[in-house]
Design a protein around this motif. Structure first.
Motif, PDB file in Angstrom:
ATOM      1  N   ASP A 119      -3.581 -64.209  27.367  1.00 36.71           N
ATOM      2  CA  ASP A 119      -3.764 -64.078  28.810  1.00 36.71           C
ATOM      3  C   ASP A 119      -3.614 -62.599  29.166  1.00 36.71           C
ATOM      4  N   PRO A 120      -4.732 -61.891  29.410  1.00 37.87           N
ATOM      5  CA  PRO A 120      -4.648 -60.438  29.659  1.00 37.87           C
ATOM      6  C   PRO A 120      -3.793 -60.051  30.858  1.00 37.87           C
ATOM      7  N   SER A 121      -3.705 -60.929  31.847  1.00 40.14           N
ATOM      8  CA  SER A 121      -2.933 -60.566  33.040  1.00 40.14           C
ATOM      9  C   SER A 121      -1.419 -60.638  32.814  1.00 40.14           C
ATOM     10  N   HIS A 122      -0.997 -61.208  31.678  1.00 36.08           N
ATOM     11  CA  HIS A 122       0.423 -61.282  31.352  1.00 36.08           C
ATOM     12  C   HIS A 122       0.707 -60.706  29.961  1.00 36.08           C
ATOM     13  N   THR A 123      -0.112 -59.755  29.560  1.00 36.67           N
ATOM     14  CA  THR A 123       0.010 -59.152  28.232  1.00 36.67           C
ATOM     15  C   THR A 123      -0.049 -57.635  28.353  1.00 36.67           C
ATOM     16  N   ASN A 124       0.724 -56.956  27.513  1.00 33.47           N
ATOM     17  CA  ASN A 124       0.711 -55.502  27.467  1.00 33.47           C
ATOM     18  C   ASN A 124       0.458 -55.049  26.027  1.00 33.47           C
ATOM     19  N   VAL A 125      -0.571 -54.236  25.846  1.00 28.91           N
ATOM     20  CA  VAL A 125      -0.864 -53.637  24.545  1.00 28.91           C
ATOM     21  C   VAL A 125      -0.608 -52.146  24.722  1.00 28.91           C
ATOM     22  N   GLY A 126       0.554 -51.693  24.263  1.00 31.51           N
ATOM     23  CA  GLY A 126       0.966 -50.328  24.561  1.00 31.51           C
ATOM     24  C   GLY A 126       1.337 -49.518  23.336  1.00 31.51           C
ATOM     25  N   PHE A 127       1.618 -48.240  23.596  1.00 33.86           N
ATOM     26  CA  PHE A 127       2.028 -47.328  22.531  1.00 33.86           C
ATOM     27  C   PHE A 127       2.922 -46.245  23.106  1.00 33.86           C
ATOM     28  N   LYS A 128       3.621 -45.570  22.192  1.00 29.37           N
ATOM     29  CA  LYS A 128       4.510 -44.467  22.559  1.00 29.37           C
ATOM     30  C   LYS A 128       4.377 -43.406  21.473  1.00 29.37           C
ATOM     31  N   VAL A 129       4.250 -42.142  21.878  1.00 28.61           N
ATOM     32  CA  VAL A 129       4.112 -41.051  20.917  1.00 28.61           C
ATOM     33  C   VAL A 129       4.836 -39.819  21.462  1.00 28.61           C
ATOM     34  N   LYS A 130       5.400 -39.012  20.571  1.00 30.10           N
ATOM     35  CA  LYS A 130       6.117 -37.793  20.974  1.00 30.10           C
ATOM     36  C   LYS A 130       5.157 -36.756  21.544  1.00 30.10           C
ATOM     37  N   HIS A 131       5.613 -36.096  22.606  1.00 29.44           N
ATOM     38  CA  HIS A 131       4.877 -34.981  23.209  1.00 29.44           C
ATOM     39  C   HIS A 131       5.703 -33.717  23.008  1.00 29.44           C
ATOM     40  N   MET A 132       5.146 -32.758  22.269  1.00 24.96           N
ATOM     41  CA  MET A 132       5.802 -31.491  21.940  1.00 24.96           C
ATOM     42  C   MET A 132       7.180 -31.704  21.311  1.00 24.96           C
ATOM     43  N   MET A 133       7.368 -32.884  20.741  1.00 27.31           N
ATOM     44  CA  MET A 133       8.574 -33.268  20.009  1.00 27.31           C
ATOM     45  C   MET A 133       9.838 -33.265  20.880  1.00 27.31           C
ATOM     46  N   ILE A 134       9.657 -33.281  22.215  1.00 33.73           N
ATOM     47  CA  ILE A 134      10.828 -33.311  23.100  1.00 33.73           C
ATOM     48  C   ILE A 134      10.858 -34.535  24.008  1.00 33.73           C
ATOM     49  N   SER A 135       9.707 -35.170  24.219  1.00 38.67           N
ATOM     50  CA  SER A 135       9.670 -36.346  25.091  1.00 38.67           C
ATOM     51  C   SER A 135       8.586 -37.296  24.586  1.00 38.67           C
ATOM     52  N   ASN A 136       8.461 -38.412  25.237  1.00 38.32           N
ATOM     53  CA  ASN A 136       7.465 -39.408  24.841  1.00 38.32           C
ATOM     54  C   ASN A 136       6.380 -39.546  25.892  1.00 38.32           C
ATOM     55  N   VAL A 137       5.171 -39.819  25.432  1.00 42.08           N
ATOM     56  CA  VAL A 137       4.083 -40.243  26.308  1.00 42.08           C
ATOM     57  C   VAL A 137       3.871 -41.720  26.022  1.00 42.08           C
ATOM     58  N   ASN A 138       3.871 -42.513  27.088  1.00 49.97           N
ATOM     59  CA  ASN A 138       3.611 -43.938  26.976  1.00 49.97           C
ATOM     60  C   ASN A 138       2.198 -44.220  27.463  1.00 49.97           C
ATOM     61  N   GLY A 139       1.523 -45.120  26.805  1.00 42.35           N
ATOM     62  CA  GLY A 139       0.186 -45.497  27.223  1.00 42.35           C
ATOM     63  C   GLY A 139      -0.070 -46.952  26.934  1.00 42.35           C
ATOM     64  N   LYS A 140      -1.215 -47.423  27.410  1.00 40.13           N
ATOM     65  CA  LYS A 140      -1.600 -48.804  27.156  1.00 40.13           C
ATOM     66  C   LYS A 140      -3.104 -48.929  27.224  1.00 40.13           C
ATOM     67  N   PHE A 141      -3.585 -50.088  26.801  1.00 43.03           N
ATOM     68  CA  PHE A 141      -4.994 -50.427  26.867  1.00 43.03           C
ATOM     69  C   PHE A 141      -5.139 -51.583  27.839  1.00 43.03           C
ATOM     70  N   ASN A 142      -6.085 -51.488  28.759  1.00 45.27           N
ATOM     71  CA  ASN A 142      -6.243 -52.498  29.797  1.00 45.27           C
ATOM     72  C   ASN A 142      -7.283 -53.567  29.484  1.00 45.27           C
ATOM     73  N   ASN A 143      -8.121 -53.336  28.478  1.00 46.22           N
ATOM     74  CA  ASN A 143      -9.196 -54.281  28.184  1.00 46.22           C
ATOM     75  C   ASN A 143      -9.061 -54.738  26.732  1.00 46.22           C
ATOM     76  N   PHE A 144      -8.725 -56.001  26.554  1.00 44.13           N
ATOM     77  CA  PHE A 144      -8.509 -56.556  25.214  1.00 44.13           C
ATOM     78  C   PHE A 144      -8.664 -58.062  25.278  1.00 44.13           C
ATOM     79  N   GLU A 145      -8.789 -58.661  24.112  1.00 46.96           N
ATOM     80  CA  GLU A 145      -8.834 -60.120  24.005  1.00 46.96           C
ATOM     81  C   GLU A 145      -8.213 -60.512  22.681  1.00 46.96           C
TER      82      GLU A 145
END
Length: 190
Positions: A26-52
């Motif tokens: 159920d895409p409306s109740h699902t999160n496909v996300g990721f986290k990666v270091k930015h300049m090795m001091i903080s994290n950038v979080n992201g996700k994908f909105n279109n999946f099945e």
């Protein structure tokens, strides 16, 4: 004797089908996300909105017997339009050439699932922690639902995501290790 053997095999196959449950994500109740270091001091979080995706769970063992997912890479968002445009470019995902990522179950043992992950032109088997497979519940509209959480880590370089800009301290602007987080809810197929 052959008839008896065939009946026994057919019975086993039929009974095993009774104990498995198949779900559509159920895409409306699902999160496909990721986290990666930015300049090795903080994290950038992201996700994908279109999946099945679809998955099946053995009702008696609460283990995956099937798990398939497709992500439309162009749906990436980090809540920063310029960064998202860069991530879609050939420096990172090259969405024009590689529009999809794929995930497929290899096996599920205990709290670990081995999955084939395909990004760009690379497919690798990775380990993901299975943090939770919830029990089934019926929603107010009569749908039977369940949920799970998968977490894993990859080295993006191994998937041909080679962007390697270095800042003045010598650190990478974008870390190589990427944490993947999938929080999925599924609806029982009818």
């Amino acid at each position: 004797m052959k008839v008896l053997t065939s009946l026994v095999v057919a019975s086993i196959v039929g009974v095993s089908g009774l104990f498995g449950s198949s779900f559509n994500v159920d895409p409306s109740h699902t999160n496909v996300g990721f986290k990666v270091k930015h300049m090795m001091i903080s994290n950038v979080n992201g996700k994908f909105n279109n999946f099945e995706g679809t998955f099946s769970i053995d009702d008696s063992t609460k283990k995956f017997t099937k798990l398939d997912g497709i992500v439309k890479v162009a749906s990436i968002t980090t809540e920063n339009e310029n960064r998202d445009k860069h991530l879609k470019s050939a420096d990172f995902f090259d969405v024009e050439k590689y529009p999809q990522m794929k995930l497929k179950l290899v096996e599920h043992n205990g709290d670990t699932a081995l999955v084939e992950l395909s990004i760009k032109d690379v497919t690798k088997t990775i380990k993901m922690d299975v943090e939770d497979i919830s029990g089934m519940v019926k929603d107010p509209w009569g749908n039977v639902r369940t949920a799970f959480v998968l977490e894993g880590k990859i080295d993006r370089q191994e998937f041909n995501i080679k962007f390697s800009k270095v800042i003045e301290t010598g650190a990478l602007m974008v870390g190589n290790e990427v944490k993947i987080i999938i929080e999925a809810e599924g609806i029982l197929t009818k």
